[in-house]
Write a protein that holds these residues in place. Sequence first.
Motif, PDB file in Angstrom:
ATOM      1  N   ARG A  62       3.740  -9.730  40.218  1.00 49.67           N
ATOM      2  CA  ARG A  62       3.095 -10.609  39.392  1.00 49.67           C
ATOM      3  C   ARG A  62       3.063 -11.840  40.185  1.00 49.67           C
ATOM      4  O   ARG A  62       3.838 -12.662  40.880  1.00 49.67           O
ATOM      5  CB  ARG A  62       3.710 -10.553  37.899  1.00 49.67           C
ATOM      6  CG  ARG A  62       3.905  -9.417  37.224  1.00 49.67           C
ATOM      7  CD  ARG A  62       2.544  -9.020  36.684  1.00 49.67           C
ATOM      8  NE  ARG A  62       2.752  -7.819  35.691  1.00 49.67           N
ATOM      9  CZ  ARG A  62       2.815  -6.554  35.806  1.00 49.67           C
ATOM     10  NH1 ARG A  62       2.857  -6.418  37.372  1.00 49.67           N
ATOM     11  NH2 ARG A  62       2.988  -5.552  35.159  1.00 49.67           N
ATOM     12  N   LYS A  63       1.803 -12.618  40.033  1.00 53.05           N
ATOM     13  CA  LYS A  63       1.599 -13.878  40.443  1.00 53.05           C
ATOM     14  C   LYS A  63       0.872 -14.688  39.562  1.00 53.05           C
ATOM     15  O   LYS A  63       0.086 -14.514  38.810  1.00 53.05           O
ATOM     16  CB  LYS A  63       0.691 -13.829  41.629  1.00 53.05           C
ATOM     17  CG  LYS A  63       0.328 -15.323  42.515  1.00 53.05           C
ATOM     18  CD  LYS A  63      -0.430 -14.845  43.671  1.00 53.05           C
ATOM     19  CE  LYS A  63      -1.965 -14.653  43.128  1.00 53.05           C
ATOM     20  NZ  LYS A  63      -2.774 -15.735  42.558  1.00 53.05           N
ATOM     21  N   LEU A  64       1.448 -15.879  39.382  1.00 59.15           N
ATOM     22  CA  LEU A  64       1.314 -16.946  38.261  1.00 59.15           C
ATOM     23  C   LEU A  64       0.971 -18.402  39.060  1.00 59.15           C
ATOM     24  O   LEU A  64       1.694 -18.819  39.667  1.00 59.15           O
ATOM     25  CB  LEU A  64       2.262 -17.008  37.316  1.00 59.15           C
ATOM     26  CG  LEU A  64       2.309 -16.247  36.040  1.00 59.15           C
ATOM     27  CD1 LEU A  64       3.300 -16.540  35.153  1.00 59.15           C
ATOM     28  CD2 LEU A  64       0.819 -16.119  35.535  1.00 59.15           C
ATOM     29  N   MET A  70       1.755 -15.138  31.225  1.00 63.01           N
ATOM     30  CA  MET A  70       1.654 -13.636  31.094  1.00 63.01           C
ATOM     31  C   MET A  70       2.404 -13.247  29.547  1.00 63.01           C
ATOM     32  O   MET A  70       3.366 -13.393  29.554  1.00 63.01           O
ATOM     33  CB  MET A  70       2.051 -12.938  32.107  1.00 63.01           C
ATOM     34  CG  MET A  70       1.085 -13.011  33.281  1.00 63.01           C
ATOM     35  SD  MET A  70       1.809 -12.032  34.947  1.00 63.01           S
ATOM     36  CE  MET A  70       3.570 -12.455  35.182  1.00 63.01           C
ATOM     37  N   MET A  72       3.952 -10.354  28.053  1.00 59.30           N
ATOM     38  CA  MET A  72       4.774  -9.367  28.327  1.00 59.30           C
ATOM     39  C   MET A  72       5.055  -8.295  27.318  1.00 59.30           C
ATOM     40  O   MET A  72       5.466  -8.566  26.120  1.00 59.30           O
ATOM     41  CB  MET A  72       6.069  -9.575  29.044  1.00 59.30           C
ATOM     42  CG  MET A  72       6.154 -10.525  30.033  1.00 59.30           C
ATOM     43  SD  MET A  72       4.938 -10.313  31.634  1.00 59.30           S
ATOM     44  CE  MET A  72       5.725  -8.829  32.246  1.00 59.30           C
ATOM     45  N   TRP A  89       8.536 -10.131  40.853  1.00 55.81           N
ATOM     46  CA  TRP A  89       8.551  -8.614  40.468  1.00 55.81           C
ATOM     47  C   TRP A  89       9.266  -8.444  39.075  1.00 55.81           C
ATOM     48  O   TRP A  89      10.404  -9.009  38.975  1.00 55.81           O
ATOM     49  CB  TRP A  89       9.314  -8.070  41.651  1.00 55.81           C
ATOM     50  CG  TRP A  89       9.099  -6.456  41.432  1.00 55.81           C
ATOM     51  CD1 TRP A  89       8.176  -5.565  41.753  1.00 55.81           C
ATOM     52  CD2 TRP A  89      10.034  -5.632  40.562  1.00 55.81           C
ATOM     53  NE1 TRP A  89       8.408  -4.208  41.653  1.00 55.81           N
ATOM     54  CE2 TRP A  89       9.559  -4.210  40.686  1.00 55.81           C
ATOM     55  CE3 TRP A  89      11.192  -5.801  39.946  1.00 55.81           C
ATOM     56  CZ2 TRP A  89      10.082  -3.190  40.150  1.00 55.81           C
ATOM     57  CZ3 TRP A  89      11.838  -4.826  39.542  1.00 55.81           C
ATOM     58  CH2 TRP A  89      11.434  -3.501  39.470  1.00 55.81           C
ATOM     59  N   SER A  96       1.210  -6.445  31.306  1.00 55.55           N
ATOM     60  CA  SER A  96       1.249  -8.147  31.129  1.00 55.55           C
ATOM     61  C   SER A  96      -0.306  -8.299  30.656  1.00 55.55           C
ATOM     62  O   SER A  96      -1.334  -7.634  31.334  1.00 55.55           O
ATOM     63  CB  SER A  96       1.659  -8.830  32.175  1.00 55.55           C
ATOM     64  OG  SER A  96       0.681  -8.301  33.456  1.00 55.55           O
ATOM     65  N   LYS A  98      -2.609 -11.825  31.246  1.00 55.94           N
ATOM     66  CA  LYS A  98      -2.644 -12.943  31.555  1.00 55.94           C
ATOM     67  C   LYS A  98      -3.519 -14.032  30.859  1.00 55.94           C
ATOM     68  O   LYS A  98      -4.723 -13.736  30.521  1.00 55.94           O
ATOM     69  CB  LYS A  98      -2.863 -13.146  33.316  1.00 55.94           C
ATOM     70  CG  LYS A  98      -2.812 -14.464  33.785  1.00 55.94           C
ATOM     71  CD  LYS A  98      -3.384 -14.469  35.255  1.00 55.94           C
ATOM     72  CE  LYS A  98      -2.220 -13.822  36.103  1.00 55.94           C
ATOM     73  NZ  LYS A  98      -2.730 -13.808  37.665  1.00 55.94           N
TER      74      LYS A  98
END
Length: 312
Positions: A62-64, A70, A72, A89, A96, A98
């Motif tokens: 995951r990238k934010l 996000m 979950m 991770w 998720s 976003k």
Amino acid sequence: METKEFEFKGFAMNGFVALFVEIALVALCIFGFACSPSESSFTFILSIVGIILAIFIPIGFRKLEPNEAMVMLFFGVYKGTFTKTGFHWVNFLMTSKKVSLRARNLNPDNIKVNDKTGNPIMIGQILVWKLKDTYKAMFEIDSQTMAGGSSTTPVSVSSRMRAFESFIQVQSDAALREVAGMYAYDETDGRSEELTLRSGGKEINEVLKSKLNERLAMSGLEVIEARINYLAYSPEIAAVMLRRQQAAAIISAREKIVDGAVSMVKMALDKLKDENVVELDEERKAAMVSNLLVVLCADESAQPVLNTGSLY
């Protein structure tokens, strides 16, 4: 309304560490396949398990970015809101959704409403809004369907935010109609101190913001700023109301002119009396007052008339 949002407490690790583990696992699996003497060996079975894990591990990346979050879910159960920025991770069985927490502008079309006195007017507004409560935004309103998705169809962040924007636009129109019906467009007699849409300014904007946030409380969305950016009479009565405003302005101007003329006449009579310039009886005072008022209140310059004969 009480919030149900809470921070995600599940397992999460640095994404680069997880990426290193993924690469190492693939390398070990390849080594295991190369070194196993037969398909029935224990090393070969471990290598197969490792390959399966290596296939599923990337699903958990995951990238934010800053001001993103996000929501979950674990097989449909809300497990919290993940807000840590960067590369991470999480359990690949977690799903998720976003969303963006950044402020956004909304400039709806102007609408026709009736003010407090029943006059049709055109009014417009500009809003600055943001997502405040991710749980309410995702589960208290049907944002998934509004965004054009379903429970099994992924929805992009932009589509989801457009769905929130559509919800706000409908509620903002309703709030604007309510606020416009609480106040008159402007003062009816020119002297009233009652708050109006034209003169209200900051006060009207605060009322509009309050009404909007009352309507949006259930959705987890918040209006940071709301202001009226367009206000005019409806075209069918604009010409008539313009003439009324002009008439009110003329009457107000005339009142000031008459007040000033009366004070000047009084000053002239008092000065003539105090300095004994001339003695005037009541009839002559009345004639002088009449002449001075005509001169001071007339729209055009007075034309002097010289009397060369007797005053009698």
